[in-house]
Design an enzyme around this catalytic site. Sequence first.
Site, PDB file in Angstrom:
ATOM      1  N   LYS A 263       0.840  -1.188   0.000  1.00 55.93           N
ATOM      2  CA  LYS A 263       0.000   0.000   0.000  1.00 55.93           C
ATOM      3  C   LYS A 263       0.880   1.244   0.000  1.00 55.93           C
ATOM      4  CE  LYS A 263      -4.480   1.257   1.946  1.00 55.93           C
ATOM      5  NZ  LYS A 263      -5.489   0.971   2.981  1.00 55.93           N
TER       6      LYS A 263
ATOM      7  N   GLU B 105     -19.400  -6.143  10.192  1.00 57.73           N
ATOM      8  CA  GLU B 105     -20.397  -5.356  10.917  1.00 57.73           C
ATOM      9  C   GLU B 105     -21.418  -6.232  11.643  1.00 57.73           C
ATOM     10  OE1 GLU B 105     -18.785  -2.942   7.501  1.00 57.73           O
ATOM     11  OE2 GLU B 105     -19.654  -4.954   7.702  1.00 57.73           O
TER      12      GLU B 105
ATOM     13  N   ARG C  95     -25.585  -2.950   7.133  1.00 51.76           N
ATOM     14  CA  ARG C  95     -25.165  -4.322   6.875  1.00 51.76           C
ATOM     15  C   ARG C  95     -25.431  -5.235   8.068  1.00 51.76           C
ATOM     16  NH1 ARG C  95     -19.469  -4.531   4.003  1.00 51.76           N
ATOM     17  NH2 ARG C  95     -20.598  -5.723   2.445  1.00 51.76           N
TER      18      ARG C  95
END
Length: 630
Positions: A287, A377, A405
Amino acid sequence: MEPATLAIRFPLLARIDTPEDLRKLPKERLPELAAELRTFILESVAKTGGHLASNLGAVELTIALHYVYDTPFDRLVWDVGHQCYPHKILTGRRDRFHTLRQWGGIAGFPKRDESPYDTFGVGHSSTSISAALGMAVAAKARGESRHVVAVIGDGAMSAGMAFEALNNAGDMEGIDLTVILNDNEMSISPPVGALTKILARLLTGEPYRTAREIGSSLLSAAPPLKAFARRVEEHMIGMLTPGTLFEEFGFRYIGPIDGHDLTTLVPTLENLRETGGLQFVHVVTKKGQGYKLAEADPIRYHGVSRFDPKAGLPEPAPQPAPTKPPTYTEVFGQWLCAMAERDPLLIGITPAMREGSGLVAFSERFPDRYFDVGIAEQHAVTFAAGLACEGFHPVVAIYSTFLQRAYDQLIHDVALQNLNVTFAIDRGGLVGADGPTHHGAFDLSYLSCIPNLIVMAPSDEAECWRLLTTAYTYEGPAAVRYPRGTGPGAPLPTALEPLPIGKARVVREGKRLAILAFGAPLAAARPVAEALDATLVDMRFVKPLDAELLDALCETHDLFVTVEENAVIGGAGSEVARLLESRPTPPRLLRLGLADRFYPHGDPQKLLACAGLDSESLHRAIDDFYRTSP
């Protein structure tokens, strides 16, 4: 950037208008293109803001995918969407990239109506494998010889939905589906529950080491048996690796592969394209690749505002400047630490959003009471429910759109059992550049209909502090929904004192017209109330409503106007309408809020004006109602 300048500074990239142009390049020139593309992304995002580190890490992978596969006929499905900028630039949107995430510009995530190359719209995590599997099944049903590739990463493999899709796919025959795990060892916050950590624990743990030492001692005198035991050991280790895990799902595992080495990536993908079937490719990327500052601090450079790439992001001030009010997220973070000091039973939970939800200070001061559960979640909410069953008081810090969600868990596992769980719901309302996947447009609607749950919407920073305290001290499930960014600058209280449940606050006394503001729209409604000599009420509570106050206002006011930064359908105004309709002669009611549509990305103030929730639009709507209603 002018075409002439583009051609001089980025000679290869200037020639790529479609992936077909890309495929005309000789393979040996692809690293050169990658360098140009990475620089173009860095300079562009520095001017517009957006997701930076994840996109810098996906440059070579994106080039290789479009070089090998016949997109858009072959379907390329991105997960989360944080890494789609190279894809957008290579698929005809290079010249509009300066409009990224701006009003009327291109979206920051894949969007089906923006380009045929955006095969599936995303913004939330862990959907790519399910969507790609659907496309692969459709191709088989139609007899089409097309390849489908899902690119999943940024922590999205930690969500159960990804494994549900793998499980389903592994039970199918004749499906051509390639899943690419873009493993950059990061989500938005540091990863949790990584398979590599599990494997490391297993292979360095006491039981494994003890068994190995005993076996080595017993079999040292019998070389053939010792060699056989070594082969058994290697097989058992293989059974614990990620590769074997995915092969057990029915996928052929390939990797890990260096995701920045195009000389390996391209031929590997070419071979996989010819092979077909169910394939899982483990690609390791970094990243922030190519930009040292982002490589060193990928979390900070995950999502950036405009900055000077030569200097890097400015260092945050040790303390907020006196003239700059804290954001609602920062208010929550300060409140959480203050309440944790008072109550040792408080537990902080986040689904991979430590930074975004304001939990950094809490995680550092109370590490034993802080839980990042990953991009999960549903688990976060039920995990909180289990803690509440045992007498702890969990606070779930979550974005409005991410709580969607976990709706079943909110209803079934928390509210149905009337458990003591507090929900701190960030990003309520229109959030700006992230667009429709992240606008918190529906929470007041989907929360208000749940029994046992109280729902609050603060109008400023001080009210946010008070209502969080009110939610926490309430015996049962409670939700506080607040917007992104800063408020009007109200000074924070020093005490942790709750407000009476279901009691609103009259901000201004007026005549005939009563404006009922739910949350942040109070600021826009204030000058309207002044201009129209209206009563202005900070409702505070969406559920329960202050029925006593509304009854009193009905005696002296003939028009009620509800204002909310939430869907009008089923929202706070609907609750007011339900309460008023029981009166013998109910007052007229005008409900203002978000219309029955998805709002685009763009500047928050433009979005509010588009939704009719700025002061000028509110005033005009009320005038029009007076003029046209009997």
